[in-house]
Design a protein around this motif. Structure first.
Motif, mmCIF file in Angstrom:
data_model
loop_
_atom_site.group_PDB
_atom_site.id
_atom_site.type_symbol
_atom_site.label_atom_id
_atom_site.label_comp_id
_atom_site.label_asym_id
_atom_site.label_seq_id
_atom_site.Cartn_x
_atom_site.Cartn_y
_atom_site.Cartn_z
ATOM 1 N N GLN A 134 -39.898 121.094 45.873
ATOM 2 C CA GLN A 134 -41.340 121.221 46.061
ATOM 3 C C GLN A 134 -42.042 119.903 45.795
ATOM 4 O O GLN A 134 -41.547 119.051 45.058
ATOM 5 N N LEU A 135 -43.194 119.764 46.445
ATOM 6 C CA LEU A 135 -44.040 118.595 46.198
ATOM 7 C C LEU A 135 -44.691 118.723 44.830
ATOM 8 O O LEU A 135 -45.193 119.791 44.462
ATOM 9 N N THR A 137 -46.929 116.130 43.848
ATOM 10 C CA THR A 137 -48.207 115.428 43.998
ATOM 11 C C THR A 137 -48.632 115.489 45.460
ATOM 12 O O THR A 137 -47.854 115.893 46.330
ATOM 13 N N ASP A 138 -49.835 115.061 45.730
ATOM 14 C CA ASP A 138 -50.284 114.932 47.109
ATOM 15 C C ASP A 138 -49.505 113.802 47.791
ATOM 16 O O ASP A 138 -49.042 112.862 47.134
ATOM 17 N N VAL A 139 -49.389 113.907 49.095
ATOM 18 C CA VAL A 139 -48.738 112.858 49.873
ATOM 19 C C VAL A 139 -49.781 111.793 50.209
ATOM 20 O O VAL A 139 -50.824 112.092 50.802
ATOM 21 N N CYS A 148 -44.790 110.254 47.737
ATOM 22 C CA CYS A 148 -45.101 111.466 46.983
ATOM 23 C C CYS A 148 -44.046 111.650 45.895
ATOM 24 O O CYS A 148 -43.017 110.977 45.875
ATOM 25 N N ILE A 150 -41.445 114.453 44.227
ATOM 26 C CA ILE A 150 -40.749 115.673 44.632
ATOM 27 C C ILE A 150 -39.878 116.153 43.480
ATOM 28 O O ILE A 150 -39.159 115.360 42.851
#
Length: 208
Positions: A134-135, A137-139, A148, A150
Motif C-alpha cells: 500500500q501507498l 504517502t501521496d505520490v 512515494c 510504499i
C-alpha cells in the motif's frame, strides 16, 4: 453454562470425511518499508499520476534456500528474496493518452528461522507468501519521476499437503443459474419494476 442442559443442545448432524488439503505448519509476518520508491516516467511528454496497483509478491526464482540448524532439529533456516510487481497508470496531459507503466519494488531479502518438522523424504514442504502492499504517502513528482513511500506486509507460510479427517454436513448444494450479462438493461428493469397504482387514493386512505 451451569443452567444449560447439554443434552438439549442441537448439534449439527456431521459426518466424517477424509480430504487432501494444504496444512500450514508455521507462519509469521514481516513488514518492509520503502521510504522513497522512484518510478521513472516516459521521457517524452508531461504526465500526471492516476493510480497504482500492486501485484501479489512472488519468490524470486533460484533464491530459496532451506538448510538445517544445529541443535534445533525441527527448525530450518529459510532464506529467499521477494519481488513485488506493480503497475502505475498515468495520463499524458498534452494528448490525454493513458499509459500503463510496469514496474517492481527492489527485491526484499529475508533470512528466517521457521518450524519445519522432520518428514519422510517423499514429503515436501513449500514456502508460500501472501503480500499486501500500500501507498504510505501521496505520490509526488520530482523531475521526470514519481516518488512515494510504499509499505509491504508479508506473511510467510510453511505448507505441507496432508490428508485430514474433518466433520462435514454433505456435498455443496447445486449452484444457482448463472446470470448472463445484458447489454441493455432497460427492458429488464421495466419487467422487474413494481406495478404502479392505477387509481387515486380514497378519502379513508388519508384518515389516521
Amino acid at each position: 453454562m451451569s443452567d444449560i442442559d447439554v443434552e438439549q443442545i442441537a448439534f449439527p448432524d456431521f459426518k466424517s470425511e477424509c480430504i487432501i488439503a494444504d496444512k500450514i505448519y508455521a507462519h509469521c509476518q514481516l513488514r518492509e518499508c520503502f521510504e522513497k520508491a522512484v518510478i521513472e516516467l516516459p521521457k517524452e511528454g508531461l504526465f500526471e499520476f492516476i493510480e497504482i496497483r500492486f501485484m501479489p509478491g512472488e519468490l524470486v526464482l533460484g533464491t530459496l534456500f532451506i538448510s538445517p540448524i544445529v541443535n534445533r532439529p525441527n527448525f530450518r533456516r529459510v532464506s529467499f528474496r521477494v519481488l513485488i510487481p506493480f503497475v502505475v497508470k498515468v495520463r499524458n496531459t498534452e494528448t490525454n493518452e493513458i499509459i500503463v507503466l510496469s514496474n517492481e519494488l527492489p527485491e526484499i531479502h529475508k533470512d528466517l528461522v521457521l518450524f519445519m518438522p522432520k518428514a519422510r523424504d517423499e514429503f515436501k514442504f513449500e514456502i508460500k507468501l501472501e503480500t499486501a502492499s500500500q501507498l504510505l504517502t501521496d505520490v509526488t513528482k520530482e523531475g521526470n519521476s514519481l516518488v512515494c513511500a510504499i509499505g509491504v506486509f508479508i506473511v510467510v507460510k510453511v505448507v505441507g499437503r496432508v490428508q485430514l479427517l474433518i466433520p462435514v454436513f454433505q456435498f455443496c448444494p447445486e449452484p444457482s443459474e448463472c446470470e448472463e450479462f445484458i447489454e441493455d438493461e432497460t427492458s429488464f428493469l421495466f419487467d422487474t419494476a413494481p406495478f404502479p397504482e392505477l387509481f387515486p387514493s380514497q378519502l379513508e386512505d388519508f384518515r389516521l
